[in-house]
Scaffold this motif. Sequence first.
Motif, mmCIF file in Angstrom:
data_model
loop_
_atom_site.group_PDB
_atom_site.id
_atom_site.type_symbol
_atom_site.label_atom_id
_atom_site.label_comp_id
_atom_site.label_asym_id
_atom_site.label_seq_id
_atom_site.Cartn_x
_atom_site.Cartn_y
_atom_site.Cartn_z
ATOM 1 N N ARG A 26 0.847 -1.201 0.000
ATOM 2 C CA ARG A 26 0.000 0.000 0.000
ATOM 3 C C ARG A 26 0.879 1.247 0.000
ATOM 4 N NH1 ARG A 26 -4.650 -1.879 -0.793
ATOM 5 N NH2 ARG A 26 -5.621 -3.305 0.633
ATOM 6 N N PRO A 27 0.444 2.283 -0.732
ATOM 7 C CA PRO A 27 1.207 3.529 -0.720
ATOM 8 C C PRO A 27 1.047 4.254 0.614
ATOM 9 C CG PRO A 27 -0.797 3.784 -2.019
ATOM 10 C CD PRO A 27 -0.715 2.342 -1.617
ATOM 11 N N ALA A 28 2.010 5.100 0.937
ATOM 12 C CA ALA A 28 1.944 5.887 2.166
ATOM 13 C C ALA A 28 0.833 6.927 2.080
ATOM 14 C CB ALA A 28 3.289 6.568 2.423
ATOM 15 N N ARG A 29 0.455 7.305 0.883
ATOM 16 C CA ARG A 29 -0.586 8.310 0.666
ATOM 17 C C ARG A 29 -1.868 7.616 0.226
ATOM 18 N NH1 ARG A 29 1.943 12.972 0.518
ATOM 19 N NH2 ARG A 29 0.048 14.037 -0.134
ATOM 20 N N ASP A 30 -2.993 8.153 0.666
ATOM 21 C CA ASP A 30 -4.267 7.584 0.233
ATOM 22 C C ASP A 30 -5.008 8.512 -0.732
ATOM 23 O OD1 ASP A 30 -4.993 9.557 1.994
ATOM 24 O OD2 ASP A 30 -6.358 8.317 3.160
ATOM 25 N N ASP A 31 -4.330 9.573 -1.181
ATOM 26 C CA ASP A 31 -4.975 10.547 -2.065
ATOM 27 C C ASP A 31 -4.547 10.413 -3.526
ATOM 28 O OD1 ASP A 31 -2.400 11.371 -1.556
ATOM 29 O OD2 ASP A 31 -2.906 13.472 -1.251
ATOM 30 N N LEU A 32 -3.901 9.326 -3.872
ATOM 31 C CA LEU A 32 -3.490 9.101 -5.258
ATOM 32 C C LEU A 32 -4.534 8.240 -5.954
ATOM 33 C CD1 LEU A 32 0.328 8.418 -4.813
ATOM 34 C CD2 LEU A 32 -0.778 10.510 -5.607
ATOM 35 N N ARG A 33 -5.299 8.866 -6.819
ATOM 36 C CA ARG A 33 -6.318 8.161 -7.598
ATOM 37 C C ARG A 33 -5.858 8.061 -9.043
ATOM 38 N NH1 ARG A 33 -11.016 11.867 -6.129
ATOM 39 N NH2 ARG A 33 -9.562 12.955 -4.808
#
Length: 120
Positions: A26-33
């Motif tokens: 999982r990426p450290a950021r959750d705002d990458l769509r």
Amino acid sequence: MTEATGPDSDAGPLVRPYFLAGGRSRPARDDLRLITLVVAVTDHASEIMSPEHAEILRLCARSCSVAEVSALTGLPLMVVKVLLSDLIERGYLLHRSPPTSSEIPSQELLQAVLDGIRRL
């Protein structure tokens, strides 16, 4: 990426996605769509980085979406998101996501603004 050669060359790449992402799923950021735009702040890295990070940095010399980066690199989307997160955290990339539905102003507010402008 290291490609297989010989009788097992149809097996595909020898380097697994979790290895490319440093063992992270999982990426450290959750705002990458998919439609998040990313662009490089600089055209060269001031540190040694993986070939995949360097390739993404090169591709992002012009603004492109997360989906485009995945397609152009041939890497799985989740791996690309992890690598993009790394580059954003290191200050090499800027990103811009479209507003979420909770951030979009209501139709009533937009109509009130329009009415106010018309009265000017």
